[in-house]
Scaffold this motif. Structure first.
Motif, PDB file in Angstrom:
ATOM      1  N   VAL A  52       0.882  -1.163   0.000  1.00 55.47           N
ATOM      2  CA  VAL A  52       0.000   0.000   0.000  1.00 55.47           C
ATOM      3  C   VAL A  52       0.919   1.212   0.000  1.00 55.47           C
ATOM      4  O   VAL A  52       1.777   1.355   0.876  1.00 55.47           O
ATOM      5  CB  VAL A  52      -0.943   0.012   1.223  1.00 55.47           C
ATOM      6  N   CYS A  53       0.768   2.065  -1.011  1.00 53.85           N
ATOM      7  CA  CYS A  53       1.647   3.226  -1.188  1.00 53.85           C
ATOM      8  C   CYS A  53       0.913   4.502  -0.811  1.00 53.85           C
ATOM      9  O   CYS A  53      -0.159   4.789  -1.354  1.00 53.85           O
ATOM     10  CB  CYS A  53       2.124   3.306  -2.637  1.00 53.85           C
ATOM     11  N   PHE A  54       1.485   5.247   0.100  1.00 53.35           N
ATOM     12  CA  PHE A  54       0.931   6.509   0.591  1.00 53.35           C
ATOM     13  C   PHE A  54       1.725   7.656  -0.024  1.00 53.35           C
ATOM     14  O   PHE A  54       2.953   7.590  -0.102  1.00 53.35           O
ATOM     15  CB  PHE A  54       1.030   6.572   2.116  1.00 53.35           C
ATOM     16  N   TYR A  55       1.032   8.723  -0.410  1.00 54.86           N
ATOM     17  CA  TYR A  55       1.669   9.867  -1.065  1.00 54.86           C
ATOM     18  C   TYR A  55       1.361  11.152  -0.297  1.00 54.86           C
ATOM     19  O   TYR A  55       0.258  11.317   0.230  1.00 54.86           O
ATOM     20  CB  TYR A  55       1.177  10.002  -2.505  1.00 54.86           C
ATOM     21  N   SER A  56       2.326  12.059  -0.298  1.00 54.68           N
ATOM     22  CA  SER A  56       2.177  13.323   0.427  1.00 54.68           C
ATOM     23  C   SER A  56       1.355  14.347  -0.336  1.00 54.68           C
ATOM     24  O   SER A  56       0.956  15.366   0.235  1.00 54.68           O
ATOM     25  CB  SER A  56       3.551  13.905   0.759  1.00 54.68           C
ATOM     26  N   GLU A  57       1.090  14.092  -1.624  1.00 53.05           N
ATOM     27  CA  GLU A  57       0.326  15.014  -2.469  1.00 53.05           C
ATOM     28  C   GLU A  57      -0.800  14.261  -3.175  1.00 53.05           C
ATOM     29  O   GLU A  57      -0.717  13.049  -3.369  1.00 53.05           O
ATOM     30  CB  GLU A  57       1.237  15.675  -3.502  1.00 53.05           C
ATOM     31  N   PRO A  58      -1.849  14.970  -3.609  1.00 57.74           N
ATOM     32  CA  PRO A  58      -2.918  14.326  -4.380  1.00 57.74           C
ATOM     33  C   PRO A  58      -2.389  13.730  -5.686  1.00 57.74           C
ATOM     34  O   PRO A  58      -1.304  14.104  -6.158  1.00 57.74           O
ATOM     35  CB  PRO A  58      -3.902  15.466  -4.665  1.00 57.74           C
ATOM     36  N   ASN A  59      -3.157  12.832  -6.259  1.00 54.67           N
ATOM     37  CA  ASN A  59      -2.866  12.220  -7.556  1.00 54.67           C
ATOM     38  C   ASN A  59      -1.541  11.476  -7.574  1.00 54.67           C
ATOM     39  O   ASN A  59      -0.826  11.499  -8.574  1.00 54.67           O
ATOM     40  CB  ASN A  59      -2.939  13.259  -8.678  1.00 54.67           C
ATOM     41  N   TYR A  60      -1.206  10.828  -6.446  1.00 50.60           N
ATOM     42  CA  TYR A  60      -0.033   9.949  -6.347  1.00 50.60           C
ATOM     43  C   TYR A  60       1.261  10.690  -6.654  1.00 50.60           C
ATOM     44  O   TYR A  60       2.141  10.177  -7.324  1.00 50.60           O
ATOM     45  CB  TYR A  60      -0.221   8.723  -7.263  1.00 50.60           C
ATOM     46  N   GLN A  61       1.357  11.897  -6.132  1.00 56.39           N
ATOM     47  CA  GLN A  61       2.539  12.735  -6.326  1.00 56.39           C
ATOM     48  C   GLN A  61       3.206  13.005  -4.983  1.00 56.39           C
ATOM     49  O   GLN A  61       2.662  12.714  -3.935  1.00 56.39           O
ATOM     50  CB  GLN A  61       2.138  14.068  -6.978  1.00 56.39           C
ATOM     51  N   GLY A  62       4.395  13.602  -5.023  1.00 58.05           N
ATOM     52  CA  GLY A  62       5.107  13.980  -3.807  1.00 58.05           C
ATOM     53  C   GLY A  62       5.869  12.806  -3.219  1.00 58.05           C
ATOM     54  O   GLY A  62       6.174  11.814  -3.892  1.00 58.05           O
ATOM     55  N   GLN A  63       6.162  12.920  -1.946  1.00 58.28           N
ATOM     56  CA  GLN A  63       6.891  11.868  -1.228  1.00 58.28           C
ATOM     57  C   GLN A  63       6.011  10.621  -1.131  1.00 58.28           C
ATOM     58  O   GLN A  63       4.812  10.705  -0.912  1.00 58.28           O
ATOM     59  CB  GLN A  63       7.248  12.367   0.165  1.00 58.28           C
ATOM     60  N   ARG A  64       6.648   9.439  -1.297  1.00 57.64           N
ATOM     61  CA  ARG A  64       5.919   8.178  -1.193  1.00 57.64           C
ATOM     62  C   ARG A  64       6.464   7.376  -0.031  1.00 57.64           C
ATOM     63  O   ARG A  64       7.664   7.302   0.176  1.00 57.64           O
ATOM     64  CB  ARG A  64       6.076   7.369  -2.488  1.00 57.64           C
ATOM     65  N   SER A  65       5.555   6.756   0.723  1.00 60.64           N
ATOM     66  CA  SER A  65       5.944   5.844   1.791  1.00 60.64           C
ATOM     67  C   SER A  65       5.176   4.546   1.583  1.00 60.64           C
ATOM     68  O   SER A  65       3.957   4.555   1.413  1.00 60.64           O
ATOM     69  CB  SER A  65       5.618   6.450   3.154  1.00 60.64           C
ATOM     70  N   ASP A  66       5.890   3.421   1.588  1.00 56.66           N
ATOM     71  CA  ASP A  66       5.295   2.119   1.290  1.00 56.66           C
ATOM     72  C   ASP A  66       5.069   1.307   2.559  1.00 56.66           C
ATOM     73  O   ASP A  66       5.906   1.319   3.459  1.00 56.66           O
ATOM     74  CB  ASP A  66       6.211   1.311   0.375  1.00 56.66           C
ATOM     75  N   TYR A  67       3.965   0.585   2.581  1.00 55.42           N
ATOM     76  CA  TYR A  67       3.705  -0.368   3.650  1.00 55.42           C
ATOM     77  C   TYR A  67       3.577  -1.724   2.981  1.00 55.42           C
ATOM     78  O   TYR A  67       2.582  -2.025   2.336  1.00 55.42           O
ATOM     79  CB  TYR A  67       2.431  -0.008   4.419  1.00 55.42           C
ATOM     80  N   TYR A  68       4.609  -2.539   3.114  1.00 62.96           N
ATOM     81  CA  TYR A  68       4.671  -3.828   2.433  1.00 62.96           C
ATOM     82  C   TYR A  68       3.881  -4.902   3.168  1.00 62.96           C
ATOM     83  O   TYR A  68       4.027  -5.070   4.377  1.00 62.96           O
ATOM     84  CB  TYR A  68       6.130  -4.275   2.275  1.00 62.96           C
ATOM     85  N   ASN A  69       3.058  -5.625   2.420  1.00 71.50           N
ATOM     86  CA  ASN A  69       2.333  -6.800   2.888  1.00 71.50           C
ATOM     87  C   ASN A  69       1.576  -6.580   4.212  1.00 71.50           C
ATOM     88  O   ASN A  69       1.783  -7.315   5.176  1.00 71.50           O
ATOM     89  CB  ASN A  69       3.290  -7.983   3.009  1.00 71.50           C
ATOM     90  N   PRO A  70       0.704  -5.577   4.279  1.00 69.54           N
ATOM     91  CA  PRO A  70      -0.045  -5.345   5.532  1.00 69.54           C
ATOM     92  C   PRO A  70      -0.988  -6.499   5.827  1.00 69.54           C
ATOM     93  O   PRO A  70      -1.654  -7.019   4.939  1.00 69.54           O
ATOM     94  CB  PRO A  70      -0.817  -4.060   5.251  1.00 69.54           C
ATOM     95  N   ARG A  71      -1.046  -6.902   7.084  1.00 75.60           N
ATOM     96  CA  ARG A  71      -1.921  -8.000   7.482  1.00 75.60           C
ATOM     97  C   ARG A  71      -2.756  -7.681   8.711  1.00 75.60           C
ATOM     98  O   ARG A  71      -3.690  -8.375   9.013  1.00 75.60           O
ATOM     99  CB  ARG A  71      -1.094  -9.273   7.754  1.00 75.60           C
ATOM    100  N   TRP A  72      -2.401  -6.671   9.475  1.00 71.89           N
ATOM    101  CA  TRP A  72      -3.150  -6.346  10.679  1.00 71.89           C
ATOM    102  C   TRP A  72      -4.457  -5.680  10.310  1.00 71.89           C
ATOM    103  O   TRP A  72      -4.593  -5.111   9.262  1.00 71.89           O
ATOM    104  CB  TRP A  72      -2.331  -5.452  11.607  1.00 71.89           C
TER     105      TRP A  72
END
Length: 125
Positions: A52-72
Motif C-alpha cells: 500500500v503506497c501513501f503519497y504526500s500530495e494528491p494524484n499519487y505525487q510527492g513523497q511516497r511511503s510504502d507499507y509492504y504486505n499489511p496483514r493487521w
C-alpha cells in the motif's frame, strides 16, 4: 363522496405527482466512462506489488511511503500524515480516515488495484 369520484381524485393526485417529479433512469456507465480523470487512469507505476503506497500530495505525487504486505486489521496511523493520496497494490481492501482520534470521520476505501487520488487521511485499517 362516491366510490368512483374518490378513485378519480386519487388517480389525478398520483398523476400530478408523477408529472412534477424528475425521472431517474438507471445507467450502466462506469466511473472510467463518466470521468476520464479517474484514479484507475492515473494509477502510479511506482507502487510495488503487495504494497500500500501513501503519497504526500494528491494524484499519487510527492513523497511516497510504502507499507509492504499489511496483514493487521486494527486502526493505525498512516505512514505519511496526512496522506493526500493512496494506491493499494495489496490483495485486500483497506479503509482510510481523516480523524485524528482513530478510524472515524470521513472514510475512503481502496480495493486491490485501486487508489484514492485525493484524500486527507491520518489513520487506516
Amino acid at each position: 363522496m362516491t366510490h368512483v369520484l374518490h378513485r378519480f381524485l386519487i388517480g389525478a393526485a398520483a398523476a400530478a405527482l408523477l408529472i412534477t417529479q424528475p425521472v431517474l433512469t438507471p445507467t450502466t456507465a462506469t466511473a472510467l466512462e463518466a470521468d476520464p480523470g479517474t484514479a484507475e487512469q492515473q494509477a502510479p507505476t511506482d507502487c510495488p506489488a503487495d504494497t500500500v503506497c501513501f503519497y504526500s500530495e494528491p494524484n499519487y505525487q510527492g513523497q511516497r511511503s510504502d507499507y509492504y504486505n499489511p496483514r493487521w486489521r486494527y486502526c493505525g496511523v498512516t505512514p505519511i500524515t496526512p496522506s493526500k493520496s493512496v494506491w493499494n497494490n495489496d490483495d485486500q481492501t483497506w479503509a482510510f480516515f481523516d480523524s485524528g482520534w482513530g478510524c472515524y470521520g470521513t472514510r475512503w476505501e481502496a480495493g486491490p488495484g485501486q487508489g484514492v487520488p485525493e484524500m486527507d487521511a491520518v489513520h487506516w485499517g
